[in-house]
Design a protein around this motif. Structure first.
Motif, PDB file in Angstrom:
ATOM      1  N   ILE A  51       4.519   3.667 -16.461  1.00 22.94           N
ATOM      2  CA  ILE A  51       4.678   2.487 -15.595  1.00 22.94           C
ATOM      3  C   ILE A  51       6.146   2.095 -15.500  1.00 22.94           C
ATOM      4  CG2 ILE A  51       4.165   0.014 -15.409  1.00 22.94           C
ATOM      5  CD1 ILE A  51       1.396   0.567 -16.471  1.00 22.94           C
ATOM      6  N   VAL A  97       8.521  -5.095  -9.582  1.00 11.88           N
ATOM      7  CA  VAL A  97       7.209  -5.693  -9.854  1.00 11.88           C
ATOM      8  C   VAL A  97       6.153  -5.115  -8.913  1.00 11.88           C
ATOM      9  CG1 VAL A  97       7.285  -7.778  -8.403  1.00 11.88           C
ATOM     10  CG2 VAL A  97       6.069  -7.827 -10.563  1.00 11.88           C
ATOM     11  N   THR A 152       5.525  -1.220 -10.034  1.00  9.76           N
ATOM     12  CA  THR A 152       4.854  -1.062 -11.334  1.00  9.76           C
ATOM     13  C   THR A 152       3.427  -1.613 -11.278  1.00  9.76           C
ATOM     14  OG1 THR A 152       5.852  -3.132 -12.086  1.00  9.76           O
ATOM     15  CG2 THR A 152       6.935  -1.102 -12.767  1.00  9.76           C
ATOM     16  N   THR A 153       3.234  -2.731 -10.578  1.00  7.02           N
ATOM     17  CA  THR A 153       1.875  -3.271 -10.467  1.00  7.02           C
ATOM     18  C   THR A 153       0.983  -2.301  -9.700  1.00  7.02           C
ATOM     19  OG1 THR A 153       2.790  -5.492 -10.469  1.00  7.02           O
ATOM     20  CG2 THR A 153       0.512  -5.281  -9.783  1.00  7.02           C
ATOM     21  N   ALA A 172      -0.013   0.379 -12.030  1.00  8.58           N
ATOM     22  CA  ALA A 172      -1.001  -0.116 -12.995  1.00  8.58           C
ATOM     23  C   ALA A 172      -2.384  -0.162 -12.354  1.00  8.58           C
ATOM     24  CB  ALA A 172      -0.595  -1.502 -13.500  1.00  8.58           C
ATOM     25  N   LEU A 173      -2.451  -0.652 -11.126  1.00  5.14           N
ATOM     26  CA  LEU A 173      -3.749  -0.751 -10.443  1.00  5.14           C
ATOM     27  C   LEU A 173      -4.328   0.641 -10.203  1.00  5.14           C
ATOM     28  CD1 LEU A 173      -3.027  -3.624  -7.882  1.00  5.14           C
ATOM     29  CD2 LEU A 173      -4.471  -3.731  -9.919  1.00  5.14           C
ATOM     30  N   LEU A 227       6.816 -14.788 -14.660  1.00  2.00           N
ATOM     31  CA  LEU A 227       5.970 -13.672 -15.106  1.00  2.00           C
ATOM     32  C   LEU A 227       5.522 -13.885 -16.544  1.00  2.00           C
ATOM     33  CD1 LEU A 227       7.845 -10.577 -13.579  1.00  2.00           C
ATOM     34  CD2 LEU A 227       5.840 -11.772 -12.696  1.00  2.00           C
ATOM     35  N   THR A 235      -7.825  -3.046 -16.601  1.00  3.38           N
ATOM     36  CA  THR A 235      -6.917  -3.049 -15.453  1.00  3.38           C
ATOM     37  C   THR A 235      -5.963  -4.239 -15.542  1.00  3.38           C
ATOM     38  OG1 THR A 235      -8.685  -2.043 -14.172  1.00  3.38           O
ATOM     39  CG2 THR A 235      -6.827  -2.920 -12.947  1.00  3.38           C
ATOM     40  N   VAL A 245      -1.832  -4.317 -15.657  1.00  2.00           N
ATOM     41  CA  VAL A 245      -0.966  -5.140 -14.808  1.00  2.00           C
ATOM     42  C   VAL A 245      -0.016  -5.968 -15.679  1.00  2.00           C
ATOM     43  CG1 VAL A 245      -0.930  -7.046 -13.146  1.00  2.00           C
ATOM     44  CG2 VAL A 245      -2.585  -5.188 -12.875  1.00  2.00           C
ATOM     45  N   ALA A 271       2.785  -3.903 -16.550  1.00  2.00           N
ATOM     46  CA  ALA A 271       3.700  -3.791 -15.408  1.00  2.00           C
ATOM     47  C   ALA A 271       4.609  -5.017 -15.309  1.00  2.00           C
ATOM     48  CB  ALA A 271       2.901  -3.605 -14.117  1.00  2.00           C
ATOM     49  N   LEU A 272       4.039  -6.204 -15.490  1.00  2.00           N
ATOM     50  CA  LEU A 272       4.839  -7.431 -15.412  1.00  2.00           C
ATOM     51  C   LEU A 272       5.871  -7.461 -16.540  1.00  2.00           C
ATOM     52  CD1 LEU A 272       2.131 -10.145 -14.572  1.00  2.00           C
ATOM     53  CD2 LEU A 272       3.467  -8.699 -13.031  1.00  2.00           C
ATOM     54  N   THR A 307       8.742  -5.311 -15.795  1.00  2.00           N
ATOM     55  CA  THR A 307       9.642  -5.966 -14.845  1.00  2.00           C
ATOM     56  C   THR A 307      10.562  -6.959 -15.549  1.00  2.00           C
ATOM     57  OG1 THR A 307       7.870  -5.772 -13.224  1.00  2.00           O
ATOM     58  CG2 THR A 307       9.702  -7.212 -12.658  1.00  2.00           C
TER      59      THR A 307
END
Lengths: 255, 301
Positions: B52, B81, B84-85, B88-89, B156, B193, B197, B200-201, B204
């Protein structure tokens, strides 16, 4: 209530990715039973458990837990998985492991209530592990861990206890103490356990079934040579000798 | 090393707005990596986190490219953001999980992120956009953090903390025993999931401080250190946060004093701390066994 059907499985076939692992299983467990299902590794015991727990969809047939399908009926189930699969280093205490058993009662609320905590205390006391509640799960011996996972299942106050290989990799003494515990628990709930080790089917269980793709169930806890031969597909003598607890009736003398 | 004269100089540094921003950014990063790093470590998601974080390189490259195209408001953090999100999804998407091996998916995302990043970087006309070297994206550019970045990071972080606090018990259950959590009513796929995410945050938040490559160190090392000493998930999160804050702040101070890149100094500090705690733990256990041996011997007498 004694006499009720706790678990009713009819014509069940299940497996993964279109491949059948178990086929046409019929099994009826009365309330208060202590059923031991034995069978070789790969014989479909775990698949049967997963189907009962509603983790996999049956391809054919029907499962009823006190009349309800698995997704709904699993609120009656207390599940004890094989403890050997867990990460020893995972930072969690005995008490928090057992608390997981209260998740269904807690729901989406972020914290556990006093009654959840009381149920956990009772479950840990019942298995004799309350004094170890603050220990890290990795500090415990195999037998102690098994007791903790039984307590986690008890915390949800189940009517049926389902156990997957409860005495895998513990020594004979610990095995004996776990069966004593299960016999005590059997006074209040139905117990179904699966194992590949036919040596464990001791005087404790009230019913035995053999399983290898199909299921074979006799009337009581005696295994017939037929059942064993069907499920293990090897000469019964190989299995019968050297068992700590004899499950086979004595051979008929042909003198 | 830091004598009276230098100390005074350092207090002078603290007056500088960019140093203050560095310190705030470091604190926010440590707060994020303490909590999410713990989840990454106990779930053995380090490789996922690596995948990620490397897609962020593509996202940041894309942001500079869009800036060059006239979308000046498209901040690199926004690019990070979003991408990467998205990754992740995709990793949590059920059909993808069923059809492909997870580590293959991660590997593909990882390299595509890197390749896209370097292509974008080459396509940007750096006469229109303030030049940023690939190295500063890879290894951190904490010096270039502005007030907007800090606000995004704080927002975030708030999201990460609210989610983790609210679902803490479910996260603990699902990380420890996914199957049992599922049959007890936890919606495990959805939660997994969501946790991806959150990773991912966190990436960031960390990417400006540590860079795409060194993010992994900040996520894993403080948590791995604390894992050696704790028996609760909550204390592991707190311990990892404290360890993260200490090494990040010390790293920033040292990097100013020694004029070295902050991200790398922080990571080396964490690595040294990890080695020290490994040996510290074995000494601690040996001493405990010795003490217990003595006390049980005393009890016998």
């Amino acid at each position: 209530m004694k006499g009720d059907v706790a678990l009713d499985i009819r014509g069940l076939s299940a497996g993964y990715d279109g491949e059948l692992i178990i086929e046409n299983i019929d099994l009826r467990v009365q309330e208060g039973d202590f059923l031991g299902i034995i069978g070789p590794n790969g014989g479909g015991k775990s698949t049967l458990l997963k189907a009962i727990l509603g983790l996999i969809e049956p391809m054919k047939g029907d499962i009823r837990i006190y009349g309800d399908p698995p997704q709904k009926g699993r609120r009656y189930l207390g599940y004890v998985p094989q403890y050997t699969v867990f990460d020893r280093d995972f930072p969690i205490t005995v008490q928090n492991v057992v608390m997981m058993g209260r998740r269904r009662m807690k729901g989406i609320r972020p914290w556990y209530s006093m009654s959840d905590k009381d149920a956990v205390k009772k479950a840990l006391t019942d298995v004799g592990m309350w004094e170890h509640r603050r220990k890290h799960i990795g500090q415990l011996s195999g037998g102690q861990k098994q007791r903790v996972y039984i307590a986690r299942a008890l915390a949800s106050q189940p009517k049926i206890l389902l156990l997957d290989e409860p005495t895998a990799s513990v020594d004979a003494k610990v095995e004996d103490s776990i069966y004593k515990l299960l016999t005590e628990l059997n006074r209040e709930m139905t117990i179904v356990l699966v194992t590949h080790d036919i040596g464990i089917i001791s005087s404790h269980v009230s019913n035995v079934a053999c399983m290898n793709r199909h299921i074979f169930k006799g009337d009581g806890k005696e295994l017939t040579e037929e059942m064993l031969q069907e499920s293990y597909q090897c000469p019964v003598d190989l299995i019968a000798h050297g068992l700590p607890h004899r499950v086979l009736p004595p051979h008929e003398k042909h003198d | 090393m830091i004598d009276g004269h230098n100390m005074l100089e350092f207090i002078d540094y603290l007056q500088l707005p960019f140093v203050q921003r560095m310190i705030i950014a470091g604190l926010l990063s440590a707060l994020a990596c303490g909590v999410i790093g713990t989840i990454v470590v106990v779930r053995r998601n380090v490789f996922i986190a690596g995948g990620i974080s490397h897609t962020a390189f593509g996202g940041i490259g894309m942001a500079y490219y869009l800036q060059d195209m006239g979308y000046a408001w498209f901040d690199p953090m926004l690019g990070a953001v979003l991408v990467t999100t998205g990754a992740a999804l995709l990793l949590g998407f059920e059909p993808v999980r069923k059809r492909f091996r997870e580590d293959s998916t991660i590997g593909v995302l990882w390299v595509i992120g890197m390749a896209a990043g370097i292509l974008f970087h080459n396509m940007v006309n750096w006469n229109n956009v303030t030049y940023v070297s690939p190295e500063s994206i890879l290894f951190g550019d904490i010096l270039l953090i502005n007030a907007l970045h800090l606000r995004i990071m704080a927002a975030l972080l708030l999201l990460i903390y609210s989610f983790t606090l609210f679902f803490f018990k479910d996260i603990e259950a699902a990380c420890f025993d996914e199957e049992f959590a599922r049959i007890s009513g936890v919606r495990v796929s959805l939660l997994n999931t969501a946790l991806l995410v959150l990773i991912a945050l966190t990436v960031t938040i960390l990417v400006k401080v540590a860079g795409v490559v060194l993010v992994l160190a900040m996520l894993t090392i403080p948590a791995a250190i604390t894992n050696l000493f704790t028996k609760r998930l909550s204390t592991m999160m707190i311990g990892a946060t404290v360890t993260g804050i200490a090494s990040t702040l010390l790293g920033i101070i040292l990097s100013i004093e020694l004029d070295l890149p902050p991200g790398a100094v922080i990571v080396i500090l964490m690595g040294v701390l990890f080695l020290l705690s490994l040996s510290g733990r074995s000494v601690y256990y040996r001493m405990r066994t010795m003490l217990q041996g003595n006390s049980s011997a005393a009890a016998k007498e």
